[in-house]
Design an enzyme around this catalytic site. Structure first.
Site, PDB file in Angstrom:
ATOM      1  N   GLU A 256     -58.880   7.001 -16.546  1.00 17.19           N
ATOM      2  CA  GLU A 256     -57.747   6.194 -16.682  1.00 17.19           C
ATOM      3  C   GLU A 256     -56.764   6.506 -15.879  1.00 17.19           C
ATOM      4  O   GLU A 256     -56.159   7.632 -16.006  1.00 17.19           O
ATOM      5  CB  GLU A 256     -57.562   6.253 -18.283  1.00 17.19           C
ATOM      6  N   CYS A 295     -48.492   5.238 -19.127  1.00 15.34           N
ATOM      7  CA  CYS A 295     -49.612   4.630 -18.163  1.00 15.34           C
ATOM      8  C   CYS A 295     -49.551   3.117 -18.551  1.00 15.34           C
ATOM      9  O   CYS A 295     -50.157   2.276 -17.805  1.00 15.34           O
ATOM     10  CB  CYS A 295     -50.802   5.073 -18.478  1.00 15.34           C
TER      11      CYS A 295
END
Length: 674
Positions: A256, A295
């Site tokens: 990720e 993120c």
């Protein structure tokens, strides 16, 4: 001063001479030492595989779910200690809710899902039975079993608690031990959390180990039963993916990473609408929570061209109220970036964005953070840019300033908006703020392939919506392309990343034993008494009751029709029913058959059966005409203990006519006293 130790092979190993100093994001002062002079990495992995793995696999899914709940309760009672430590990462108390509370909440969710959605056993079934032969004596079933290796979790600095627990919860629930490697800049928070979990005594030995500092040769020591789960920059992910040993042994690697997430203001959401105000609120929140170090934060703000000016002014007005400074100080709403190095990186990326867009809010040169002793802290103001020509821009769609930086750009029509969003090359999340269902449908079709999650919000859902940047453990967290192509979280999908899917083929008896769930065609046996007279612990998989037959009369059908009001022509009109291609004439109601079936197998007296909680997989296979008879075969298919007082019993119910042809089939759920 936090001397952040590693926890390897059941021992805490303090930082050595090679430990790195870590500074406070708020004051710039050294507050921690992180690192080691060398660890027994091979021994660490062996400890996980030979001690932690067997201990976890000896527990059922439900045992492991209860373990996660106990951990969540233990941490929840001590979260104020974690709050206090976490302030030095630059996080405000509001930020703690995302990181610390969010991580604990993830444990709770996986604990709940483990008890509700997984069996109280060691094998997870995947899909239904596949018929591989004509007679039913050879069948297939996909199952998941825990990997026999170790999960190595490499985490980012921005969420030292949630980032760890979002990976740890599904891996532990799967039955796989974990090695946690936190980012050095915030490892003192992760270390404190791990110490709490270890000291609790809840986890079996070897289930969790911690490496603060370098992982050394760990990746070169992994094998095909191991998993690497990474969160961080695309550059680091590329470097790790190329580790020869990972490629040679096909080690599972999920990442990720960088994500240029977008938020689109729908064409219907004009100034003055609830959606417009909601859009502005979401943007400002995503720019300022964790100082934009998320993120999932909004990096590109996409609005209809006629509304760009209004959007900029509304965002500027809200940003002007943001107080940046010492997160411990009263009134501060945005804290610092994690370090001076990260501050410099964000300024460099902002300069690149500034080559294609004009800054319309936030001047880092004239900015002064609030609070005493903050002069050396890693503070930046929120910075808003406006790109007048997003089609000509390139750097803007490729550069992520991992901080409080976002850019407004206009679109001509929805197709243009979707094209801009997709130019991010793959994102964790895109949001669309609209009250128009057609806009939402078009968005799913046009940008779904480029995003791991699509978040829609409007006046109807805004009171309960969790926010653009809040990954929920129930749903997939990950994204294609630039975002890494992996998945973290996603409910039970997240658990399966740490398991092997295997096709099992064999007889019904074999599959019943493997799955601990009765398979049609497997051996049946009668119990000593009526099954409704037997307690949860006394019932056995495959235990079966065969009832006597009952004849269905025309009078039964007509009485049921009048009593219920269901006078559908197939039950009441002979000629009309004959014209129907499915019926030979008037037929019994399906629900009449189910009702009569219950009358055949239910024991009426008070006993261990507490409640009927539902029917699953009901199918009517063959019509029943007046004069036909039905009999029931009731078999214990599956058992799940719910608590100390009762468990759920799933019964396979088969209704057959006088020719032993199946006319209906379903699964009955009952709660039965322990």
């Amino acid at each position: 001063m936090h001397r952040v130790a590693s926890y390897v092979k059941g021992e805490w190993i303090g930082p050595g001479r090679a430990a790195r100093p870590v500074t406070s994001a708020v004051t710039g002062e050294v507050i921690a030492e992180v690192g080691h002079d060398g660890l027994d990495f091979a021994g660490m992995l062996a400890h996980a595989r030979t001690v932690g793995g067997p201990a976890l696999r000896a527990m059922s899914f439900h045992d492991r779910a209860r373990m996660l709940k106990a951990l969540a309760l233990h941490l929840n009672a001590r979260k104020e200690e974690l709050y206090e430590i976490s302030y030095d990462t630059g996080a405000t108390r509001r930020d703690h809710a995302f990181d610390i509370d969010g991580g604990i909440g993830t444990l709770f969710v996986y604990a709940s899902k483990g008890r509700r959605e997984l069996p109280d056993g060691h094998v997870l079934l995947d899909g239904g039975i596949e018929e591989l032969g004509r007679s039913g004596s050879f069948k297939g079933q996909h199952v998941y079993v825990p990997l026999r290796g170790v999960a190595v979790h490499i985490n980012a600095y921005n969420f030292p608690v949630w980032g760890m627990l979002e990976k740890l919860a599904p891996s532990l629930l799967a039955g796989v031990p974990s090695v946690v490697k936190p980012a050095t800049a915030s490892a003192y928070v992760t270390g404190a959390c791990v110490r709490m979990m270890i000291d609790s005594g809840i986890l079996p030995e070897g289930a969790l180990q911690l490496v603060t500092g370098s992982l050394g040769p760990t990746l070169e020591l992994l094998g095909p039963q191991d998993v690497v789960s990474f969160t961080g920059s695309a550059e680091t992910a590329r470097m790790l993916r190329r580790t020869p040993n990972l490629l040679d042994n096909a080690v599972r690697f999920t990442a990720e990473q960088d994500s240029l997430n977008a938020s689109i203001l729908g064409p219907d959401a004009a100034p003055g609408t609830p959606e417009f105000d909601l859009f502005v609120k979401e943007v400002v929140r995503e720019m300022t929570v964790k100082a934009g170090q998320k993120c999932t934060a909004i990096r590109r703000i996409i609005a209809p061209e006629p509304h760009v000016g209004a959007v900029i002014e509304a965002i500027r007005a809200r940003l002007a109220k943001v107080v940046v400074g010492d997160p411990r100080a009263e009134g501060v709403t945005m804290g610092a970036l994690i370090s001076a190095e990260q501050k410099a990186d964000v300024l460099g990326k902002a300069a690149l964005i500034g080559s294609e867009a004009a800054r319309v809010f936030g001047d880092p040169e004239s900015f002064t953070p609030f609070g005493s002793n903050t002069a050396n802290g890693a503070f930046l103001p929120p910075m808003l840019f406006h790109c007048a020509d997003p089609d000509a821009a390139r750097t803007l769609h490729e550069t992520e300033a991992f901080g409080p930086v976002s850019t407004v750009m206009g679109y001509r029509d929805l197709s243009h908006a979707f094209d801009i969003a997709n130019r991010g090359g793959g994102s964790l999340v895109a949001s669309v703020i609209t009250h128009d269902p057609e806009v939402a449908r078009a968005a799913v079709e046009e940008i779904g392939a480029w995003h791991g999650r699509l978040y829609f919000n409007d006046r109807d859902s805004m009171a309960e919506a969790t926010g653009h940047g809040a990954p929920m453990p129930h749903m997939t967290h990950g994204g294609p392309g630039r975002a890494g192509g992996g998945e973290e979280l996603g409910g039970i999908r997240g658990v399966k990343h740490f398991m092997q899917r295997v096709a099992v083929q064999g007889s019904p008896d074999l599959l019943t034993r493997v799955s601990n769930r009765w398979v049609p065609g497997a051996r049946e046996f009668e119990g000593p008494t009526h099954p409704f007279r037997r307690r949860f612990g006394e019932l056995r998989i495959g235990e079966t009751l065969h009832t006597p037959a009952r004849q269905i009369t025309l009078e039964d059908i007509e009485h049921f029709a009048r009593f219920t009001g269901d006078t559908f022509y197939a039950h009441m009109d002979e000629e009309a029913a004959r014209r129907n291609p499915f019926f030979p004439g008037r037929v019994a109601h399906g629900y009449l058959l189910i009702s009569f079936a219950a009358g055949l197998f239910v024991d009426p007296d008070e006993g261990p059966v507490l409640a009927n909680t539902g029917l699953d997989n009901l199918r009517f296979m063959k019509p029943v005409s007046p004069g036909d008879s039905i009999a029931v075969t009731l078999t214990v298919k599956e058992k799940k203990k719910r608590n100390d007082d009762y468990g759920e019993v799933r019964w396979h119910v088969r209704l057959a006519n006088q020719h032993d042809e199946t006319v209906a089939e379903y699964e009955l759920l009952t709660m039965v006293a322990i």
